[in-house]
Scaffold this active site. Structure first.
Site, PDB file in Angstrom:
ATOM      1  N   CYS A   1     -23.620  -0.143 -13.819  1.00 30.90           N
ATOM      2  CA  CYS A   1     -22.197  -0.307 -13.919  1.00 30.90           C
ATOM      3  C   CYS A   1     -21.271   0.503 -13.050  1.00 30.90           C
ATOM      4  O   CYS A   1     -21.953   1.274 -12.173  1.00 30.90           O
ATOM      5  CB  CYS A   1     -21.690   0.106 -15.390  1.00 30.90           C
TER       6      CYS A   1
ATOM      7  N   GLY B   1     -22.322  -4.490 -11.278  1.00 31.64           N
ATOM      8  CA  GLY B   1     -22.594  -4.946 -12.698  1.00 31.64           C
ATOM      9  C   GLY B   1     -21.751  -6.258 -12.751  1.00 31.64           C
ATOM     10  O   GLY B   1     -20.593  -6.505 -12.266  1.00 31.64           O
TER      11      GLY B   1
ATOM     12  N   ASN C   1     -20.989   5.261 -16.313  1.00 30.26           N
ATOM     13  CA  ASN C   1     -21.898   4.820 -15.304  1.00 30.26           C
ATOM     14  C   ASN C   1     -23.051   5.653 -15.395  1.00 30.26           C
ATOM     15  O   ASN C   1     -23.048   7.051 -15.156  1.00 30.26           O
ATOM     16  CB  ASN C   1     -21.409   4.941 -13.792  1.00 30.26           C
ATOM     17  N   GLY C   2     -24.255   5.306 -15.859  1.00 27.53           N
ATOM     18  CA  GLY C   2     -25.411   6.040 -15.736  1.00 27.53           C
ATOM     19  C   GLY C   2     -26.353   5.946 -16.911  1.00 27.53           C
ATOM     20  O   GLY C   2     -26.341   4.698 -17.650  1.00 27.53           O
TER      21      GLY C   2
ATOM     22  N   TYR D   1     -30.150   1.012  -1.871  1.00 25.33           N
ATOM     23  CA  TYR D   1     -29.867  -0.167  -2.367  1.00 25.33           C
ATOM     24  C   TYR D   1     -28.616  -0.331  -3.169  1.00 25.33           C
ATOM     25  O   TYR D   1     -27.855  -1.397  -2.539  1.00 25.33           O
ATOM     26  CB  TYR D   1     -31.138  -0.721  -3.573  1.00 25.33           C
TER      27      TYR D   1
END
Length: 492
Positions: free
Chosen positions: A25, A51, A126-127, A266
């Site tokens: 996300c 996301g 996020n995570g 990436y």
């Protein structure tokens, strides 16, 4: 976390071959801007690569909170004027989400919102928390009611249960109990709060637009709104933005950062700057280092688009082999190809990629990609090149072999599904049917990032997918049952 009744489907409709790493996300927030929700929607557009399953925005108009959470892409949900007008207020936070389960459900779409003792509280994450299930179990045992299956909800409960008098102190109390990786943005009736985990595994930056502060996962989200980059949120730092300006609070003892190396390989957009380093330059440097470590006797360098492009440029420039677009990516695959039959699934890679026969025919080619996960896509790409007339196909991967799963917010298969965990180099080469196969070494990726190599005592990055060196406790995994492992499969 995934609900017990939901199953992980890495090879499902959203990924035809189950061979792609997925970030979970992205987050964005702004305080005190008259067009707050519109700005957040634009920021989420720039973070869409982080996301694609769902998006949400929560705003505050000085009196009440407003929430819109939708399944699907940002542009499908937050481009119309009526939706933005419903999100009134000068402060807002937003979230884009990728789900690792078979189907995203609305109750997991963020930002999460709750009415607490001191007023409304919204949070986006996020995570992935490696103790999220343990916190959840303890809370439920004490009588708490959870509405979602995402580990982010544990943060809401921790803030609600804190006995501290002020919301900032409650938030500090909460994040000090978290393990794993997290970049958080939270919104109260008077403050925008950001926090980054003690190792800085996930990115979070501060921007400024017209004197108003912004929090975002990446700098590309600042660029889209012409905002100024101020600085990164530091590891173990909480920033509190209010009418009084920006306050920095160190909630965890200082320690060396270990940002996730996959942000450079990436996940982050190539035009982003992560922890002071250009992602594009880092990927080119990885390709150049790969060329030094594993050159190939070939006629042309061909990237596997889009993620392999910068590394292939670096590879070609370093070894003096021409760079050509031997694979053309179709950017208009769409999202309605739901349940293909097995025979059609075998052709799935051609929905995304087509061989450029004029470049490939009769030539010895070097395919450069950023990573190799299951290997199923690589098999199809190599076959496509051979069918297009390539004389030889040499495969080069601009990262080390992925031998361990992730628990910090990357959707990776279980270890027995990772090709590098079950095959040696020659076995992998035979599996994808390349003439040669080589990976960038672990030391090489550190050299590409400007270091002398990996320091085994104090590694500079979170690199556990290559080394098995997990930098935080894996509390949930250590006490996992099959049900808990299933729940752990979904990260946010």
């Amino acid at each position: 976390m995934a609900a017990p009744t939901e199953t992980r489907q890495a090879g499902s409709a959203k990924d035809l071959d189950g061979d792609t790493l997925r970030e979970e996300c992205g987050v964005f927030g702004i305080y005190g801007h008259p067009d707050a929700s519109a700005i957040v929607a634009l920021g989420l557009h720039a973070l869409q690569h982080r996301g694609q399953e769902a998006a949400g925005i929560v705003s505050f108009d000085g009196r009440v909170f407003h929430s819109e959470r939708k399944l699907g892409l940002v542009g499908d949900s937050f481009s119309d004027r009526a939706t933005i007008e419903r999100l009134e207020g000068a402060s807002a936070i937003g979230h884009v989400r990728y789900s690792t389960t078979g189907g995203t459900i609305m109750r997991n779409v963020q930002p999460l919102f709750a009415e607490l003792e001191g007023g409304g509280f919204a949070v986006a994450h996020n995570g992935n928390l490696t103790n999220g299930l343990t916190l959840r179990r303890n809370h439920i045992r004490d009588g708490a009611i959870y509405q979602s299956t995402t580990d982010t909800e544990a943060i809401v409960h921790l803030v609600a249960r804190s006995r501290k008098p002020l919301v900032v102190d409650r938030f500090i109390d909460a994040v000090r109990q978290l393990e794993g990786a997290f970049s958080l943005v939270a919104l109260t009736n008077k403050k925008l709060i950001g926090a980054r985990d003690p190792l800085g595994i996930r990115p979070l930056v501060i921007g400024e637009l017209g004197g108003r502060y912004i929090l975002a996962s990446e700098t590309c989200a600042l660029d889209i709104i012409n905002a100024r980059f101020v600085r990164d949120v530091q590891n173990g730092e909480m920033v509190v933005i209010s009418d009084d300006g920006l306050e920095s609070i160190r909630y965890a003892p200082p320690q060396a950062m270990r940002p996730c190396i996959f942000e450079y390989i990436y996940f982050s957009r190539p035009d982003s700057i992560v922890n002071g380093r250009s992602v594009y330059d880092a990927r080119k440097a990885m390709g150049a280092q790969l060329a030094r470590e594993a050159p190939a006797d070939a006629d042309v360098v061909v990237p596997v688009p889009d993620s392999g492009v910068p590394a292939a440029l670096g590879f070609g420039q370093e070894c003096g082999i021409p760079y050509e677009l031997g694979i053309i990516r179709n950017h208009y695959v769409g999202r309605t190809f739901i349940e293909p039959t097995q025979s059609v699934r075998e052709l799935g890679v051609r929905l995304k990629h087509s061989a450029n026969r004029a470049v490939v025919r009769g030539r010895r080619i070097v395919l450069v990609d950023d990573s190799l996960v299951r290997g199923t896509t690589s098999v199809k790409i190599v076959r496509m090149m051979r069918e297009a007339g390539a004389r030889e196909v040499h495969f080069r991967i601009a990262s080390p072999p992925i031998t361990h799963p992730d628990f910090y917010g990357i959707d990776t298969p279980e270890r027995d599904k990772l090709l590098a965990a079950t095959h040696d180099l020659e076995g992998m080469r035979r599996y994808i049917d390349a003439d040669t196969l080589a990976f960038l070494s672990v030391d090489g990726i550190y050299r590409a990032m400007g270091h002398d190599g990996r320091d085994p005592v104090r590694p500079q990055f979170t690199d556990h997918c290559f080394t098995g060196d997990y930098p935080t406790p894996l509390t949930d995994l250590a006490v996992a049952t099959p049900r808990r492992l299933a729940m752990l499969a979904e990260a946010d």
